[in-house]
Design a protein around this motif. Sequence first.
Motif, PDB file in Angstrom:
ATOM      1  N   PRO A  34      53.170 103.867  11.384  1.00  8.55           N
ATOM      2  CA  PRO A  34      54.438 104.343  11.963  1.00  8.55           C
ATOM      3  C   PRO A  34      54.510 105.849  12.180  1.00  8.55           C
ATOM      4  CG  PRO A  34      54.840 102.718  10.244  1.00  8.55           C
ATOM      5  CD  PRO A  34      53.394 103.071  10.167  1.00  8.55           C
ATOM      6  N   HIS A  35      53.888 106.635  11.301  1.00 11.23           N
ATOM      7  CA  HIS A  35      53.990 108.097  11.398  1.00 11.23           C
ATOM      8  C   HIS A  35      52.600 108.714  11.371  1.00 11.23           C
ATOM      9  CE1 HIS A  35      58.306 107.647  10.793  1.00 11.23           C
ATOM     10  NE2 HIS A  35      58.043 106.912   9.731  1.00 11.23           N
TER      11      HIS A  35
ATOM     12  N   ALA B 202      56.636 113.013   7.688  1.00 11.57           N
ATOM     13  CA  ALA B 202      57.382 111.774   7.900  1.00 11.57           C
ATOM     14  C   ALA B 202      56.677 110.600   7.231  1.00 11.57           C
ATOM     15  CB  ALA B 202      57.545 111.514   9.398  1.00 11.57           C
ATOM     16  N   ALA B 203      55.352 110.596   7.263  1.00 11.03           N
ATOM     17  CA  ALA B 203      54.595 109.526   6.612  1.00 11.03           C
ATOM     18  C   ALA B 203      54.842 109.533   5.112  1.00 11.03           C
ATOM     19  CB  ALA B 203      53.103 109.681   6.906  1.00 11.03           C
ATOM     20  N   ALA B 204      54.862 110.718   4.511  1.00  9.74           N
ATOM     21  CA  ALA B 204      55.107 110.823   3.075  1.00  9.74           C
ATOM     22  C   ALA B 204      56.517 110.355   2.719  1.00  9.74           C
ATOM     23  CB  ALA B 204      54.880 112.259   2.620  1.00  9.74           C
ATOM     24  N   GLN B 205      57.485 110.729   3.526  1.00 14.36           N
ATOM     25  CA  GLN B 205      58.866 110.308   3.278  1.00 14.36           C
ATOM     26  C   GLN B 205      58.989 108.788   3.369  1.00 14.36           C
ATOM     27  OE1 GLN B 205      61.165 112.487   6.151  1.00 14.36           O
ATOM     28  NE2 GLN B 205      60.836 114.454   5.140  1.00 14.36           N
ATOM     29  N   ALA B 206      58.309 108.178   4.342  1.00 15.09           N
ATOM     30  CA  ALA B 206      58.356 106.730   4.501  1.00 15.09           C
ATOM     31  C   ALA B 206      57.703 106.022   3.314  1.00 15.09           C
ATOM     32  CB  ALA B 206      57.674 106.326   5.804  1.00 15.09           C
ATOM     33  N   LEU B 207      56.600 106.560   2.829  1.00 15.72           N
ATOM     34  CA  LEU B 207      55.943 105.976   1.659  1.00 15.72           C
ATOM     35  C   LEU B 207      56.883 105.982   0.457  1.00 15.72           C
ATOM     36  CD1 LEU B 207      52.365 107.521   1.965  1.00 15.72           C
ATOM     37  CD2 LEU B 207      52.957 105.103   2.191  1.00 15.72           C
ATOM     38  N   SER B 208      57.573 107.080   0.271  1.00 16.79           N
ATOM     39  CA  SER B 208      58.507 107.181  -0.851  1.00 16.79           C
ATOM     40  C   SER B 208      59.622 106.151  -0.727  1.00 16.79           C
ATOM     41  CB  SER B 208      59.099 108.601  -0.909  1.00 16.79           C
ATOM     42  OG  SER B 208      59.997 108.729  -1.987  1.00 16.79           O
ATOM     43  N   ARG B 209      60.144 105.969   0.485  1.00 17.93           N
ATOM     44  CA  ARG B 209      61.199 104.984   0.710  1.00 17.93           C
ATOM     45  C   ARG B 209      60.699 103.554   0.484  1.00 17.93           C
ATOM     46  NH1 ARG B 209      62.232 108.133   5.373  1.00 17.93           N
ATOM     47  NH2 ARG B 209      61.226 106.523   6.645  1.00 17.93           N
ATOM     48  N   ASP B 210      59.404 103.331   0.748  1.00 17.79           N
ATOM     49  CA  ASP B 210      58.853 101.982   0.672  1.00 17.79           C
ATOM     50  C   ASP B 210      58.305 101.627  -0.709  1.00 17.79           C
ATOM     51  OD1 ASP B 210      59.496 101.581   3.299  1.00 17.79           O
ATOM     52  OD2 ASP B 210      57.501 102.013   4.080  1.00 17.79           O
ATOM     53  N   GLY B 211      58.579 102.471  -1.694  1.00 10.87           N
ATOM     54  CA  GLY B 211      58.184 102.124  -3.056  1.00 10.87           C
ATOM     55  C   GLY B 211      56.892 102.734  -3.551  1.00 10.87           C
TER      56      GLY B 211
END
Length: 217
Positions: free
Chosen positions: A31-32, A38-47
Amino acid sequence: MMEMIAALALASAHQDGADARLDLFRQACLPHRQDMAAAAQALSRDGWDAVAEDDHAELSGTLARARAVAVDPDLQMENVFSVWGRTVEGRRYYVVLNRLTAVLAEAEDTDGDGILQEWEERDVLSLMGCGLWDFEADAAVNAEAVTAWIGAEPVQTVDLPGQIQAGTWNVHALYPGTGEIHVGFIPDGSPYVAETRFSGVSITMSTWLPEPTDAVE
């Protein structure tokens, strides 16, 4: 809740012959793929949790090797890593993000006309890498699942039972800017462990960043 959803996805993947590690890779890396923050932020949101490089012995060895091979003494370079871990159904997975920036040429008025032409400007290479690592794996990723997803056969394969199984898929048409996806499995006891510093499964990709960063000064 996030772990429950992941566990259900893993169970479904096992039932239909897909590979859960491939699903985790796609969720984490695609996705990023041109935006490390943005990739790091998404990883954090996804657990996923940011972890130290010594969270696993083979993780630290793999990163040490990555740093060693990505060095050119003739270039000004910077290689930044962001490491993430997540446990799903008792299995520990890792995602590694990295941004490699290299100055290929400094700005120089080579023709001496006092005007800096486009071809005389500073030339900076900037790539973002993303990979999933499963150091506890005892089986390779389902290559048929990779081919079904990408819609094309691998452009290169290696099949040495007990040593290494690997495949390379060209994905530029599917994901512009990303050339290839590499999928590999090295079992415990393989002679390749000494070279790669890890055993298990890796799924990796690198993507050209549209606008090189100014991280290297």
